[in-house]
Enzyme design. Structure first.
Site, short mmCIF file in Angstrom:
data_model
loop_
_atom_site.label_atom_id
_atom_site.label_comp_id
_atom_site.label_asym_id
_atom_site.label_seq_id
_atom_site.Cartn_x
_atom_site.Cartn_y
_atom_site.Cartn_z
N HIS A 1 39.31 40.82 43.49
CA HIS A 1 39.19 39.39 43.83
C HIS A 1 39.12 39.27 45.36
O HIS A 1 39.90 39.90 46.08
CB HIS A 1 40.41 38.63 43.30
CG HIS A 1 40.32 37.17 43.58
ND1 HIS A 1 39.48 36.33 42.90
CD2 HIS A 1 40.94 36.41 44.52
CE1 HIS A 1 39.58 35.11 43.39
NE2 HIS A 1 40.46 35.13 44.37
N MET B 1 31.83 37.35 36.64
CA MET B 1 32.20 35.98 36.98
C MET B 1 32.63 35.15 35.78
O MET B 1 32.18 34.01 35.60
CB MET B 1 31.03 35.30 37.70
CG MET B 1 30.74 35.95 39.02
SD MET B 1 32.22 36.04 40.06
CE MET B 1 31.54 36.61 41.59
N ARG B 2 33.49 35.73 34.96
CA ARG B 2 34.01 35.02 33.78
C ARG B 2 35.49 35.35 33.62
O ARG B 2 35.92 36.42 34.03
CB ARG B 2 33.27 35.45 32.52
CG ARG B 2 31.85 35.05 32.53
CD ARG B 2 31.11 35.46 31.29
NE ARG B 2 29.72 35.06 31.46
CZ ARG B 2 29.26 33.84 31.23
NH1 ARG B 2 30.05 32.91 30.76
NH2 ARG B 2 27.99 33.54 31.47
N LYS C 1 33.96 32.38 22.27
CA LYS C 1 34.48 33.36 23.24
C LYS C 1 35.10 34.59 22.56
O LYS C 1 34.81 35.73 22.96
CB LYS C 1 35.48 32.64 24.16
CG LYS C 1 35.92 33.44 25.35
CD LYS C 1 36.64 32.58 26.39
CE LYS C 1 37.37 33.47 27.38
NZ LYS C 1 37.99 32.77 28.48
N GLY D 1 26.48 43.71 42.47
CA GLY D 1 27.02 45.01 42.07
C GLY D 1 27.29 45.95 43.23
O GLY D 1 27.28 47.16 43.07
N SER D 2 27.58 45.39 44.43
CA SER D 2 27.89 46.30 45.54
C SER D 2 29.21 47.03 45.29
O SER D 2 29.36 48.18 45.69
CB SER D 2 27.88 45.57 46.88
OG SER D 2 28.99 44.72 47.00
N ASN D 3 30.16 46.36 44.63
CA ASN D 3 31.39 47.08 44.27
C ASN D 3 31.11 48.16 43.24
O ASN D 3 31.68 49.25 43.30
CB ASN D 3 32.43 46.10 43.74
CG ASN D 3 33.21 45.44 44.86
OD1 ASN D 3 34.03 46.07 45.52
ND2 ASN D 3 32.93 44.17 45.11
N ASN E 1 40.47 44.18 38.04
CA ASN E 1 39.55 43.23 38.67
C ASN E 1 39.69 43.29 40.19
O ASN E 1 40.77 43.58 40.70
CB ASN E 1 39.89 41.80 38.19
CG ASN E 1 38.99 40.75 38.79
OD1 ASN E 1 37.76 40.90 38.80
ND2 ASN E 1 39.57 39.68 39.30
#
Ligand code: GAR
Length: 216
Positions: free
Chosen positions: A111, A92-93, A67, A14-16, A109
């Site tokens: 990346h 991560m999904r 899902k 969770g650094s972002n 997101n």
């Protein structure tokens, strides 16, 4: 004053997420963070949320039939809290349609690669192994593909022949912490619009922070 309400999804450190919290608290981003949702009860992001009195929900896929049921529940929790922009900060999904349909072009997101190169997991390792000389990170709106949505901002860093996933990843992460808050700020100011594959940024085009590698 923007009435942007953020919902953050994160799976790990969770650094972002922390960088976004810091930029909200400093006033750089005019928004509030309504909730952190994680699929991982061990995520360090949970502690970060606690430190800043942000509500946390642990919602695990294994507790749902499929899902669509999983992502419908997440969408419902976000909607209940008035979330207007969903932030994937190391989630991560591959996000399901049930959530994307509720938030079209409103899921962002980060990346760790210069898309469309190296989508999917371990973008930093893919770049280091491939031997590129320029690596970086991308903030994009999320569509149904894997890291295929319209690109908002990218930042580049130098990659060296002896870089590893970790050394290159560290350099990339520093840039992630800058461009993700910046993309959210642009959104909060109503300066982003999507036309087909392209994101149009209203205003001075020189503001897009493309970071060039130092040449020496
Ligand atoms: C970041 O490098 C982010 O770009 C990456 O996971 C890391 C999370 O770090 N995301 C992906 O690879 C998504 N496919 P953080 O938890 O410290 O923010």
């Amino acid at each position: 004053m923007s009435d942007l309400t953020l919902g953050v999804l994160a799976s790990g450190s969770g650094s972002n997420f922390q960088s976004i919290i810091n930029n909200v608290e400093s006033g750089f981003i005019s928004a509030k963070i309504a909730v952190l949702i994680t699929d991982n009860p061990e995520a360090r992001a949970i502690e970060r949320a606690k430190n800043h009195s942000i509500e946390t929900l642990v919602i695990r896929p294994r507790d749902f039939e499929d899902k669509p049921a999983y992502y419908s529940q997440i969408a419902e929790e976000l909607r209940k809290r008035g979330v207007t922009l969903v932030i994937l900060a190391g989630f991560m999904r591959v996000v399901g349609k049930a959530l994307l349909d509720q938030y079209p072009n409103r899921v962002m997101n980060i990346h760790p690669a210069l898309l469309p190169s190296f989508p999917g997991l371990h973008g930093q390792k893919q770049a280091a192994d491939y031997g590129v000389k320029l690596a970086g990170c991308t903030v994009h709106f999320v569509d149904e593909g894997v890291d295929t949505g319209p690109i908002i901002i990218q930042a580049a860093v130098t990659a060296y022949h002896d870089d590893t996933e970790d050394t290159l990843g560290e350099r990339i992460l520093k840039q992630e912490h800058k461009i993700f808050p910046y993309a959210i700020k642009l959104y909060s100011e109503g300066r982003l619009s999507v036309k087909g594959r392209k994101v149009i940024i209203k205003g001075d085009r020189t503001e897009t922070p493309v970071i060039n590698p130092p040449l020496n």
